[in-house]
Design an enzyme around this catalytic site. Sequence first.
Site, PDB file in Angstrom:
ATOM      1  N   SER A 127     -54.903   2.937   2.944  1.00  0.00           N
ATOM      2  CA  SER A 127     -53.732   3.632   2.399  1.00  0.00           C
ATOM      3  C   SER A 127     -54.151   4.914   1.693  1.00  0.00           C
ATOM      4  O   SER A 127     -55.258   5.005   1.147  1.00  0.00           O
ATOM      5  CB  SER A 127     -53.068   2.692   1.388  1.00  0.00           C
ATOM      6  OG  SER A 127     -52.118   3.357   0.606  1.00  0.00           O
ATOM      7  N   TYR A 152     -53.204  -3.886  -6.238  1.00  0.00           N
ATOM      8  CA  TYR A 152     -52.987  -3.683  -4.798  1.00  0.00           C
ATOM      9  C   TYR A 152     -53.866  -2.537  -4.284  1.00  0.00           C
ATOM     10  O   TYR A 152     -54.604  -2.685  -3.307  1.00  0.00           O
ATOM     11  CB  TYR A 152     -51.508  -3.377  -4.489  1.00  0.00           C
ATOM     12  CG  TYR A 152     -51.336  -2.831  -3.083  1.00  0.00           C
ATOM     13  CD1 TYR A 152     -51.436  -3.670  -1.987  1.00  0.00           C
ATOM     14  CD2 TYR A 152     -51.141  -1.466  -2.845  1.00  0.00           C
ATOM     15  CE1 TYR A 152     -51.339  -3.180  -0.684  1.00  0.00           C
ATOM     16  CE2 TYR A 152     -51.044  -0.953  -1.563  1.00  0.00           C
ATOM     17  CZ  TYR A 152     -51.140  -1.826  -0.490  1.00  0.00           C
ATOM     18  OH  TYR A 152     -51.052  -1.335   0.790  1.00  0.00           O
ATOM     19  N   LYS A 156     -57.415  -2.249  -1.549  1.00  0.00           N
ATOM     20  CA  LYS A 156     -57.686  -1.357  -0.411  1.00  0.00           C
ATOM     21  C   LYS A 156     -59.054  -0.693  -0.583  1.00  0.00           C
ATOM     22  O   LYS A 156     -59.828  -0.589   0.360  1.00  0.00           O
ATOM     23  CB  LYS A 156     -56.585  -0.299  -0.279  1.00  0.00           C
ATOM     24  CG  LYS A 156     -55.223  -0.875   0.131  1.00  0.00           C
ATOM     25  CD  LYS A 156     -55.273  -1.548   1.491  1.00  0.00           C
ATOM     26  CE  LYS A 156     -54.002  -2.300   1.828  1.00  0.00           C
ATOM     27  NZ  LYS A 156     -54.134  -3.220   2.961  1.00  0.00           N
TER      28      LYS A 156
HETATM   29  P1  NAD Z   1     -45.620  -6.374   5.826  1.00  0.00           P
HETATM   30  O1  NAD Z   1     -45.532  -7.180   4.584  1.00  0.00           O
HETATM   31  O2  NAD Z   1     -44.361  -6.073   6.549  1.00  0.00           O
HETATM   32  O3  NAD Z   1     -46.634  -7.070   6.859  1.00  0.00           O
HETATM   33  C1  NAD Z   1     -47.721  -7.842   6.439  1.00  0.00           C
HETATM   34  C2  NAD Z   1     -47.645  -9.167   7.197  1.00  0.00           C
HETATM   35  O4  NAD Z   1     -48.775  -9.957   6.847  1.00  0.00           O
HETATM   36  C3  NAD Z   1     -46.405  -9.985   6.873  1.00  0.00           C
HETATM   37  O5  NAD Z   1     -45.794 -10.408   8.078  1.00  0.00           O
HETATM   38  C4  NAD Z   1     -46.940 -11.190   6.085  1.00  0.00           C
HETATM   39  O6  NAD Z   1     -46.169 -12.346   6.322  1.00  0.00           O
HETATM   40  C5  NAD Z   1     -48.347 -11.301   6.625  1.00  0.00           C
HETATM   41  N1  NAD Z   1     -49.349 -11.875   5.742  1.00  0.00           N
HETATM   42  C6  NAD Z   1     -49.607 -11.557   4.447  1.00  0.00           C
HETATM   43  N2  NAD Z   1     -50.627 -12.293   3.984  1.00  0.00           N
HETATM   44  C7  NAD Z   1     -51.034 -13.094   5.018  1.00  0.00           C
HETATM   45  C8  NAD Z   1     -52.048 -14.084   5.165  1.00  0.00           C
HETATM   46  N3  NAD Z   1     -52.851 -14.421   4.158  1.00  0.00           N
HETATM   47  N4  NAD Z   1     -52.176 -14.697   6.363  1.00  0.00           N
HETATM   48  C9  NAD Z   1     -51.353 -14.401   7.400  1.00  0.00           C
HETATM   49  N5  NAD Z   1     -50.372 -13.476   7.301  1.00  0.00           N
HETATM   50  C10 NAD Z   1     -50.221 -12.835   6.121  1.00  0.00           C
HETATM   51  O7  NAD Z   1     -46.389  -5.035   5.450  1.00  0.00           O
HETATM   52  P2  NAD Z   1     -46.567  -3.683   6.286  1.00  0.00           P
HETATM   53  O8  NAD Z   1     -45.786  -2.633   5.616  1.00  0.00           O
HETATM   54  O9  NAD Z   1     -46.396  -3.942   7.715  1.00  0.00           O
HETATM   55  O10 NAD Z   1     -48.097  -3.377   5.969  1.00  0.00           O
HETATM   56  C11 NAD Z   1     -49.134  -3.756   6.855  1.00  0.00           C
HETATM   57  C12 NAD Z   1     -50.471  -3.361   6.259  1.00  0.00           C
HETATM   58  O11 NAD Z   1     -50.487  -1.960   6.046  1.00  0.00           O
HETATM   59  C13 NAD Z   1     -50.787  -3.982   4.923  1.00  0.00           C
HETATM   60  O12 NAD Z   1     -52.170  -4.267   4.862  1.00  0.00           O
HETATM   61  C14 NAD Z   1     -50.435  -2.912   3.931  1.00  0.00           C
HETATM   62  O13 NAD Z   1     -51.151  -3.036   2.737  1.00  0.00           O
HETATM   63  C15 NAD Z   1     -50.839  -1.678   4.703  1.00  0.00           C
HETATM   64  N6  NAD Z   1     -50.158  -0.453   4.274  1.00  0.00           N
HETATM   65  C16 NAD Z   1     -48.798  -0.441   4.243  1.00  0.00           C
HETATM   66  C17 NAD Z   1     -48.135   0.719   3.830  1.00  0.00           C
HETATM   67  C18 NAD Z   1     -46.626   0.761   3.728  1.00  0.00           C
HETATM   68  O14 NAD Z   1     -46.114   1.624   3.023  1.00  0.00           O
HETATM   69  N7  NAD Z   1     -45.886  -0.108   4.412  1.00  0.00           N
HETATM   70  C19 NAD Z   1     -48.879   1.840   3.472  1.00  0.00           C
HETATM   71  C20 NAD Z   1     -50.275   1.793   3.543  1.00  0.00           C
HETATM   72  C21 NAD Z   1     -50.902   0.617   3.948  1.00  0.00           C
HETATM   73  C1  WQD Z   2     -41.799   7.280  -2.527  1.00  0.00           C
HETATM   74  C2  WQD Z   2     -41.189   8.305  -3.484  1.00  0.00           C
HETATM   75  C3  WQD Z   2     -40.785   7.496  -5.706  1.00  0.00           C
HETATM   76  C4  WQD Z   2     -37.738   4.565  -4.712  1.00  0.00           C
HETATM   77  C5  WQD Z   2     -46.029   3.130  -2.080  1.00  0.00           C
HETATM   78  C6  WQD Z   2     -47.350   2.555  -2.525  1.00  0.00           C
HETATM   79  C7  WQD Z   2     -48.455   3.090  -1.670  1.00  0.00           C
HETATM   80  C8  WQD Z   2     -48.152   2.891  -0.189  1.00  0.00           C
HETATM   81  C9  WQD Z   2     -46.773   3.325   0.191  1.00  0.00           C
HETATM   82  C10 WQD Z   2     -49.215   0.920   0.616  1.00  0.00           C
HETATM   83  C11 WQD Z   2     -41.796   8.270  -4.880  1.00  0.00           C
HETATM   84  C12 WQD Z   2     -39.492   7.859  -5.014  1.00  0.00           C
HETATM   85  C13 WQD Z   2     -38.706   5.565  -4.628  1.00  0.00           C
HETATM   86  C14 WQD Z   2     -36.505   4.871  -5.360  1.00  0.00           C
HETATM   87  C15 WQD Z   2     -37.269   7.111  -5.734  1.00  0.00           C
HETATM   88  N1  WQD Z   2     -48.204   1.505   0.186  1.00  0.00           N
HETATM   89  N2  WQD Z   2     -38.469   6.795  -5.128  1.00  0.00           N
HETATM   90  N3  WQD Z   2     -36.314   6.135  -5.819  1.00  0.00           N
HETATM   91  O1  WQD Z   2     -44.808   5.059  -4.229  1.00  0.00           O
HETATM   92  O2  WQD Z   2     -45.223   6.810  -2.443  1.00  0.00           O
HETATM   93  O3  WQD Z   2     -46.101   4.529  -2.163  1.00  0.00           O
HETATM   94  O4  WQD Z   2     -45.818   2.777  -0.709  1.00  0.00           O
HETATM   95  O5  WQD Z   2     -50.364   1.224   0.611  1.00  0.00           O
HETATM   96  O6  WQD Z   2     -49.605   2.420  -2.039  1.00  0.00           O
HETATM   97  O7  WQD Z   2     -47.578   2.927  -3.864  1.00  0.00           O
HETATM   98  O8  WQD Z   2     -43.687   4.915  -1.950  1.00  0.00           O
HETATM   99  O9  WQD Z   2     -41.389   4.527  -1.170  1.00  0.00           O
HETATM  100  O10 WQD Z   2     -42.089   3.571  -3.396  1.00  0.00           O
HETATM  101  O11 WQD Z   2     -41.805   6.018  -3.174  1.00  0.00           O
HETATM  102  O12 WQD Z   2     -37.031   8.229  -6.195  1.00  0.00           O
HETATM  103  O13 WQD Z   2     -35.610   4.011  -5.476  1.00  0.00           O
HETATM  104  O14 WQD Z   2     -39.806   7.968  -3.647  1.00  0.00           O
HETATM  105  O15 WQD Z   2     -40.738   7.901  -7.046  1.00  0.00           O
HETATM  106  O16 WQD Z   2     -41.873   9.569  -5.347  1.00  0.00           O
HETATM  107  P1  WQD Z   2     -44.963   5.408  -2.820  1.00  0.00           P
HETATM  108  P2  WQD Z   2     -42.187   4.662  -2.411  1.00  0.00           P
END
Ligand code: NAD
Ligand code: WQD
Length: 344
Positions: A127, A152, A156
């Site tokens: 991330s 969290y 990562k």
């Molecule tokens: P998500 O929660 O939709 O998907 C994660 C999936 O993993 C879920 O289906 C959950 O049930 C499953 N899971 C969690 N722990 C598990 C375990 N111990 N065993 C088996 N299954 C398990 O999340 P996402 O948004 O699809 O994110 C996927 C990956 O990408 C994550 O590692 C997350 O940290 C990373 N990521 C997400 C974002 C974002 O903003 N969505 C940003 C950067 C990184």
């Molecule tokens: C985006 C922007 C908020 C909600 C998070 C995790 C990051 C990554 C992605 C996994 C920010 C603003 C939000 C609301 C708002 N995940 N906001 N009103 O914080 O950039 O990142 O998700 O790795 O680690 O921290 O994403 O969607 O929460 O916010 O104004 O109701 O929207 O302040 O500027 P963020 P977000």
Amino acid sequence: MKGKILVTGGTGYIGSHTVVELQNAGYEVVIIDNLSNSDVNVLDGIEKISGKRPAFVEADCTDLDALRNLFEANKGIVGIINFAASKAVGESVAKPLLYYRNNLDTLINLLDLMPQYNVKGIVFSSSCTVYGEPDENPVTENAPIKKATSPYGNTKQISEEIITDFVTSGAPIKSILLRYFNPVGAHPTAEIGELPNGVPQNLIPYLTQTAMGIRKELSVFGDDYNTPDGSCIRDFINVVDLAKAHVIAMERMLEDKSEDKIEIFNLGTGIGLSVLGLINAFESATGVKVPHKIVGRRAGDIEKVWANPDKANNVLGWKAETSIEDTMRSAWNWQNRLRERGLM
Ligand code: NAD
Ligand code: WQD
């Protein structure tokens, strides 16, 4: 048929979109998910889009025996994409051990089993959170890693280090670490998308639920930042574009196209868009108004961060292609689909 790929967390948001792209590219997919943050019906959506139902194992990746059984029952897995993790930043502050255990035990178990089952490569979901508040934008992969502001985020950083140490130790595996910026939107068919649990913490699900009338108004967290309109700036990357990068990364490892056993790529558009700018883009793309008000800053928010995706563009030959308008329409169509299904 190309190789067999294990997708952990494959019924989740990014995982499900990636399974579709892997299957479309000819890979055979086995999903493991404990359904802690997803629904088994996601498999129907995947099947509708790709015409193929992936193998599914409901189990927990922290359970080493369950994983071993999976590898025994599904011989010939050549690669892993590890999405399985807990991902709610706020919850991780309240329940740090849950996050460290789930996210790190999952990774360690997978790495442990890879050499035993001749799995060649692992793609890891990292991330942009590892960059914290960057010193300059756009951010390249060489930008310094900042101290994590949540458990969290720390999982990562530690995960990246664990993979690096294991590869450096001479383990017979390769890895690609993908640092996502802000993944948004849904599949254009609206068959799969993000399933937020409870009151959404992230911007897009809150925004689409507000547009639907489920929430009264969207709170914009701060308009006094040092940005052109005062709201925070992010790099909103379409989830299907993001998914496609995983297929390319997997191919790169399996076909030994890389010199290095471990590589890191930023996955973003290269465009910084403000929160208020995003609301405008949604309104103009869908014609639907989003009631919103400015409130105080949210603790821990980064002021501005967007990607320099040159390395992914040049080395992987991958580029984010979907316009923000199309992405916003896909998010809105998905919200409407959830309503039709009575889920929202
Ligand atoms: P998500 O929660 O939709 O998907 C994660 C999936 O993993 C879920 O289906 C959950 O049930 C499953 N899971 C969690 N722990 C598990 C375990 N111990 N065993 C088996 N299954 C398990 O999340 P996402 O948004 O699809 O994110 C996927 C990956 O990408 C994550 O590692 C997350 O940290 C990373 N990521 C997400 C974002 C974002 O903003 N969505 C940003 C950067 C990184
Ligand atoms: C985006 C922007 C908020 C909600 C998070 C995790 C990051 C990554 C992605 C996994 C920010 C603003 C939000 C609301 C708002 N995940 N906001 N009103 O914080 O950039 O990142 O998700 O790795 O680690 O921290 O994403 O969607 O929460 O916010 O104004 O109701 O929207 O302040 O500027 P963020 P977000």
